[in-house]
Design a protein around this motif. Structure first.
Motif, PDB file in Angstrom:
ATOM      1  N   LEU A   9       0.844  -1.185   0.000  1.00  0.00           N
ATOM      2  CA  LEU A   9       0.000   0.000   0.000  1.00  0.00           C
ATOM      3  C   LEU A   9       0.883   1.240   0.000  1.00  0.00           C
ATOM      4  O   LEU A   9       1.963   1.246   0.578  1.00  0.00           O
ATOM      5  N   GLY A  10       0.440   2.291  -0.637  1.00  0.00           N
ATOM      6  CA  GLY A  10       1.206   3.531  -0.691  1.00  0.00           C
ATOM      7  C   GLY A  10       1.231   4.254   0.644  1.00  0.00           C
ATOM      8  O   GLY A  10       0.604   3.821   1.623  1.00  0.00           O
ATOM      9  N   PRO A  11       1.950   5.376   0.698  1.00  0.00           N
ATOM     10  CA  PRO A  11       2.037   6.148   1.937  1.00  0.00           C
ATOM     11  C   PRO A  11       0.684   6.659   2.405  1.00  0.00           C
ATOM     12  O   PRO A  11      -0.176   7.004   1.595  1.00  0.00           O
ATOM     13  N   VAL A  12       0.519   6.728   3.711  1.00  0.00           N
ATOM     14  CA  VAL A  12      -0.697   7.241   4.327  1.00  0.00           C
ATOM     15  C   VAL A  12      -0.654   8.770   4.297  1.00  0.00           C
ATOM     16  O   VAL A  12       0.388   9.370   4.566  1.00  0.00           O
ATOM     17  N   VAL A  13      -1.774   9.402   3.982  1.00  0.00           N
ATOM     18  CA  VAL A  13      -1.874  10.856   4.011  1.00  0.00           C
ATOM     19  C   VAL A  13      -2.375  11.272   5.391  1.00  0.00           C
ATOM     20  O   VAL A  13      -3.532  11.037   5.735  1.00  0.00           O
TER      21      VAL A  13
END
Length: 184
Positions: A9-13
């Motif tokens: 999963l990509g970075p959390v905002v």
């Protein structure tokens, strides 16, 4: 574009890291909408070493909705004398996650109040990790009373003098970073 692996999963905002009281910081972040999301890891930066240490694992991944923010409160923070820097990492069902250096950490605002000629002079650090549109300055005259808005100042300001308070008054202040990265 960064690629972290087929299942990563990509970075959390992160939305915000906000001081709640002398020992608590509330974190908010955008939900990851992905069927393989398993949990979130919350890291706090050690102010001495600069290293990020895992302080909590959140399995509260519902509801999955892009308009909803997840929240968690660090009840072991020291907020009166230092800033606190956090990041949140999404982990999938295979225990894979984007590397910590792919995330943008958020740093709390630390407020200091000095008396200048019997008038409170407020100083604070800039919010770290997102650009605010400004800062909301509020005061209350007694604990458990409602907060009164004094002024909203531009993001380039890091000080304010409250000329409506006299030396004998006992007051509390709080500073809120507004509209981080354009999000109200």
């Amino acid at each position: 574009m960064n690629v972290y692996g087929a299942d990563t999963l990509g970075p959390v905002v992160m939305r915000s890291a906000s001081v709640v009281d002398a020992h608590a910081v509330e974190l908010k972040w955008a939900d990851i909408v992905h069927p393989e999301l398993d949990h979130y890891r919350i890291y706090k930066q050690d102010n001495q070493t600069g290293a990020f240490n895992l302080i909590h694992t959140s399995f509260n991944i519902l509801p999955v909705n892009p308009d909803v923010y997840q929240t968690w409160v660090d009840q072991n923070a020291t907020t009166g004398s230092q800033t606190n820097t956090y990041l949140v990492q999404a982990v999938n069902i295979c225990n894979l996650a984007a590397p910590l250096n792919a995330h943008v950490p958020h740093t709390t605002v630390n407020l200091e109040v000095d008396m200048v000629s019997s008038t409170p002079n407020l100083h604070w650090n800039s919010y770290g990790g997102a650009m605010p549109s400004g800062y909301l300055i509020q005061r209350r005259d007694e604990t458990n009373m409602p907060w009164t808005t004094l002024v909203t100042v531009p993001a380039s300001f890091n000080s304010y003098q409250d000329s409506s308070v006299y030396c004998a008054d006992s007051v509390e202040y709080r500073i809120t970073a507004l509209d981080l990265n354009g999000l109200p």
